[in-house]
Design a protein around this motif. Structure first.
Motif, PDB file in Angstrom:
ATOM      1  N   GLU A 145       2.940   1.229  19.191  1.00 57.49           N
ATOM      2  CA  GLU A 145       2.420   0.129  19.840  1.00 57.49           C
ATOM      3  C   GLU A 145       1.572  -0.820  19.132  1.00 57.49           C
ATOM      4  O   GLU A 145       0.963  -1.727  19.733  1.00 57.49           O
ATOM      5  N   VAL A 146       1.661  -0.595  17.685  1.00 58.82           N
ATOM      6  CA  VAL A 146       1.125  -1.711  16.832  1.00 58.82           C
ATOM      7  C   VAL A 146       2.111  -3.057  16.904  1.00 58.82           C
ATOM      8  O   VAL A 146       3.166  -2.639  16.410  1.00 58.82           O
ATOM      9  N   PRO A 147       1.706  -3.994  17.186  1.00 62.43           N
ATOM     10  CA  PRO A 147       2.656  -5.253  17.214  1.00 62.43           C
ATOM     11  C   PRO A 147       2.821  -5.894  15.791  1.00 62.43           C
ATOM     12  O   PRO A 147       1.950  -5.996  14.913  1.00 62.43           O
ATOM     13  N   VAL A 148       3.942  -5.995  15.302  1.00 65.35           N
ATOM     14  CA  VAL A 148       4.182  -6.528  14.003  1.00 65.35           C
ATOM     15  C   VAL A 148       5.524  -7.342  14.081  1.00 65.35           C
ATOM     16  O   VAL A 148       6.373  -7.108  14.649  1.00 65.35           O
ATOM     17  N   ALA A 149       5.384  -8.590  13.443  1.00 65.43           N
ATOM     18  CA  ALA A 149       6.316  -9.560  13.362  1.00 65.43           C
ATOM     19  C   ALA A 149       7.357  -9.324  12.122  1.00 65.43           C
ATOM     20  O   ALA A 149       6.862  -9.017  10.960  1.00 65.43           O
ATOM     21  N   LEU A 150       8.662  -9.477  12.544  1.00 66.38           N
ATOM     22  CA  LEU A 150       9.729  -9.060  11.868  1.00 66.38           C
ATOM     23  C   LEU A 150      10.618 -10.439  11.425  1.00 66.38           C
ATOM     24  O   LEU A 150      11.008 -11.002  12.594  1.00 66.38           O
ATOM     25  N   VAL A 151      10.421 -11.007  10.252  1.00 73.36           N
ATOM     26  CA  VAL A 151      11.297 -12.219  10.065  1.00 73.36           C
ATOM     27  C   VAL A 151      12.528 -11.961   9.040  1.00 73.36           C
ATOM     28  O   VAL A 151      12.345 -11.083   8.037  1.00 73.36           O
ATOM     29  N   VAL A 152      13.681 -12.153   9.342  1.00 70.34           N
ATOM     30  CA  VAL A 152      14.725 -11.782   8.685  1.00 70.34           C
ATOM     31  C   VAL A 152      15.275 -13.337   8.439  1.00 70.34           C
ATOM     32  O   VAL A 152      16.019 -14.059   9.361  1.00 70.34           O
ATOM     33  N   ASP A 153      15.208 -13.374   6.950  1.00 71.86           N
ATOM     34  CA  ASP A 153      15.937 -14.823   6.580  1.00 71.86           C
ATOM     35  C   ASP A 153      17.323 -14.579   5.731  1.00 71.86           C
ATOM     36  O   ASP A 153      17.665 -15.392   4.943  1.00 71.86           O
TER      37      ASP A 153
ATOM     38  N   GLN B  92      16.144  -6.487  -8.423  1.00 69.50           N
ATOM     39  CA  GLN B  92      15.436  -5.603  -7.352  1.00 69.50           C
ATOM     40  C   GLN B  92      15.290  -6.710  -6.113  1.00 69.50           C
ATOM     41  O   GLN B  92      15.107  -7.554  -6.142  1.00 69.50           O
ATOM     42  N   ALA B  93      15.799  -5.831  -4.952  1.00 70.32           N
ATOM     43  CA  ALA B  93      15.365  -6.377  -3.650  1.00 70.32           C
ATOM     44  C   ALA B  93      14.219  -6.465  -3.360  1.00 70.32           C
ATOM     45  O   ALA B  93      13.504  -5.377  -3.628  1.00 70.32           O
ATOM     46  N   ARG B  94      13.521  -7.514  -2.492  1.00 73.74           N
ATOM     47  CA  ARG B  94      12.169  -7.585  -2.330  1.00 73.74           C
ATOM     48  C   ARG B  94      11.725  -7.353  -0.796  1.00 73.74           C
ATOM     49  O   ARG B  94      12.686  -7.935  -0.108  1.00 73.74           O
ATOM     50  N   ILE B  95      10.821  -7.064  -0.328  1.00 74.21           N
ATOM     51  CA  ILE B  95      10.391  -7.263   1.212  1.00 74.21           C
ATOM     52  C   ILE B  95       8.979  -7.644   1.085  1.00 74.21           C
ATOM     53  O   ILE B  95       8.065  -7.296   0.306  1.00 74.21           O
ATOM     54  N   GLU B  96       8.562  -8.892   1.823  1.00 74.16           N
ATOM     55  CA  GLU B  96       7.392  -9.440   1.641  1.00 74.16           C
ATOM     56  C   GLU B  96       6.469  -9.065   2.851  1.00 74.16           C
ATOM     57  O   GLU B  96       6.875  -9.059   4.101  1.00 74.16           O
ATOM     58  N   LEU B  97       5.478  -8.435   2.609  1.00 76.91           N
ATOM     59  CA  LEU B  97       4.265  -7.995   3.595  1.00 76.91           C
ATOM     60  C   LEU B  97       3.012  -8.967   3.598  1.00 76.91           C
ATOM     61  O   LEU B  97       2.494  -8.982   2.559  1.00 76.91           O
ATOM     62  N   GLU B  98       2.838  -9.314   4.772  1.00 79.54           N
ATOM     63  CA  GLU B  98       1.091 -10.285   4.886  1.00 79.54           C
ATOM     64  C   GLU B  98       0.386  -9.441   5.837  1.00 79.54           C
ATOM     65  O   GLU B  98       0.904  -9.386   6.876  1.00 79.54           O
ATOM     66  N   THR B  99      -0.762  -9.465   5.459  1.00 78.76           N
ATOM     67  CA  THR B  99      -1.626  -8.886   6.389  1.00 78.76           C
ATOM     68  C   THR B  99      -2.972  -9.757   6.442  1.00 78.76           C
ATOM     69  O   THR B  99      -3.018 -10.901   5.833  1.00 78.76           O
ATOM     70  N   ASN B 100      -3.390  -9.573   7.571  1.00 80.49           N
ATOM     71  CA  ASN B 100      -4.813 -10.465   7.862  1.00 80.49           C
ATOM     72  C   ASN B 100      -5.999  -9.344   8.189  1.00 80.49           C
ATOM     73  O   ASN B 100      -6.269  -8.895   9.197  1.00 80.49           O
ATOM     74  N   ASP B 101      -6.798  -9.199   7.095  1.00 78.90           N
ATOM     75  CA  ASP B 101      -7.768  -8.089   7.315  1.00 78.90           C
ATOM     76  C   ASP B 101      -8.837  -8.636   8.225  1.00 78.90           C
ATOM     77  O   ASP B 101      -9.751  -7.935   8.624  1.00 78.90           O
ATOM     78  N   ALA B 102      -8.928 -10.046   8.509  1.00 85.79           N
ATOM     79  CA  ALA B 102     -10.061 -10.338   9.379  1.00 85.79           C
ATOM     80  C   ALA B 102      -9.649  -9.991  10.807  1.00 85.79           C
ATOM     81  O   ALA B 102     -10.627  -9.751  11.770  1.00 85.79           O
TER      82      ALA B 102
ATOM     83  N   TYR C 244      -8.779  -4.319   9.740  1.00 83.88           N
ATOM     84  CA  TYR C 244      -8.906  -4.088   8.210  1.00 83.88           C
ATOM     85  C   TYR C 244      -7.840  -2.894   7.688  1.00 83.88           C
ATOM     86  O   TYR C 244      -7.797  -2.735   6.570  1.00 83.88           O
ATOM     87  N   LEU C 245      -7.311  -2.235   8.692  1.00 85.32           N
ATOM     88  CA  LEU C 245      -6.230  -1.146   8.564  1.00 85.32           C
ATOM     89  C   LEU C 245      -4.933  -1.654   8.333  1.00 85.32           C
ATOM     90  O   LEU C 245      -3.908  -0.927   8.223  1.00 85.32           O
ATOM     91  N   ALA C 246      -4.756  -3.091   8.619  1.00 90.62           N
ATOM     92  CA  ALA C 246      -3.549  -3.488   8.604  1.00 90.62           C
ATOM     93  C   ALA C 246      -2.816  -3.200   7.065  1.00 90.62           C
ATOM     94  O   ALA C 246      -1.545  -2.964   7.148  1.00 90.62           O
ATOM     95  N   SER C 247      -3.453  -3.285   6.069  1.00 90.06           N
ATOM     96  CA  SER C 247      -2.800  -3.022   4.796  1.00 90.06           C
ATOM     97  C   SER C 247      -2.215  -1.577   4.772  1.00 90.06           C
ATOM     98  O   SER C 247      -1.046  -1.434   4.335  1.00 90.06           O
TER      99      SER C 247
END
Length: 237
Positions: free
Chosen positions: A51-59, A137-147, A150-153
């Motif tokens: 139930e945790v909403p996560v945005a998935l961006v596929v470029d 190496q392949a990369r995956i970008e993760l971005e959080t907003n602790d505001a 605070y458990l997002a990381s």
């Protein structure tokens, strides 16, 4: 004054007024509420991840399909980013929501999602680079907003692990298939090389036999020449 008498006197003083009784009840209830809520929140911290909403961006822009060294280049392409996105959404580990980069940034800023995961444009190219001359190496970008959370990381780390497992399973099976195909090609080439070596040995034997025949013919030619010279002298006499 003994200790029980002191405690009884203090309780009588605290309960002498209505405000005192309220303060005593609050002092008792606050630790109980805090401890109870803490235990309830941590009894199964991973049960509600779906139930945790996560945005998935596929470029991901895709890449040419990898081939073995003996296979000719083809026009087929692969897009591991799209494949990973489909696997994640079907897995339902989080409430994945496909978004553009701008939409994901806006949702994260306003708290609509807890964090964002971006699969960059060169994702497939990096995964297929192992078969070329410039592996990276392949990369995956993760971005959080602790505001917002605070458990997002911590949850983001779980999301990245899910993606890593998905990519390892998908790319690993294809790499194994390419390896088996490559081994089959190597076997075929080894069989061809063995046949060529056998033919070479047979040719060498034929050459040796021809050399022996040639030497015998040369000896006979020399004997014939000697007999001819002798006959010519006899004829002259």
């Amino acid at each position: 004054m003994k200790v029980p008498a002191m405690i009884a006197a203090e309780l009588r003083r605290l309960t002498a007024s209505r405000m005192g009784i309220l303060a005593l009840v609050a002092l008792i209830c606050v630790p109980i509420l805090y401890g109870g809520l803490y235990l309830w929140a941590n009894q199964d911290p991973y049960a509600k991840f779906s139930e945790v909403p996560v945005a998935l961006v596929v470029d991901d822009e895709g890449a040419p399909a990898p081939t073995t060294g003996t296979e000719p280049a083809s026009d087929e392409t692969v897009n591991y980013g799209e494949d990973v996105a489909e696997n994640l959404i079907e897995g339902n580990a989080f409430d994945w929501q496909r978004m553009t980069e701008d939409e994901a940034a806006d949702a994260l800023r306003h708290g609509a999602v807890d964090f964002t995961v971006t699969i960059p444009a060169d994702f497939s190219t990096a995964l297929t680079s192992a078969a070329g001359d410039d592996p990276h190496q392949a990369r995956i970008e993760l971005e959080t907003n602790d505001a917002n959370n605070y458990l997002a990381s911590s949850m983001g780390s779980q999301a990245v692990e899910k993606i890593r497992s998905s990519v390892a399973e998908m790319v690993g099976s294809e790499a194994a298939e390419r390896l088996l195909t490559g081994l089959s090609d190597v076997r075929d080439n080894l069989v061809s090389a063995t046949d060529g070596a056998t033919q070479l040995v047979d040719g060498a034997r034929s050459a040796a036999s021809g050399s022996t025949t040639l030497a015998d013919g040369t000896a006979k030619l020399a004997d014939g020449s000697a007999q001819l010279a002798s006959g010519a002298r006899t004829l002259a006499d």
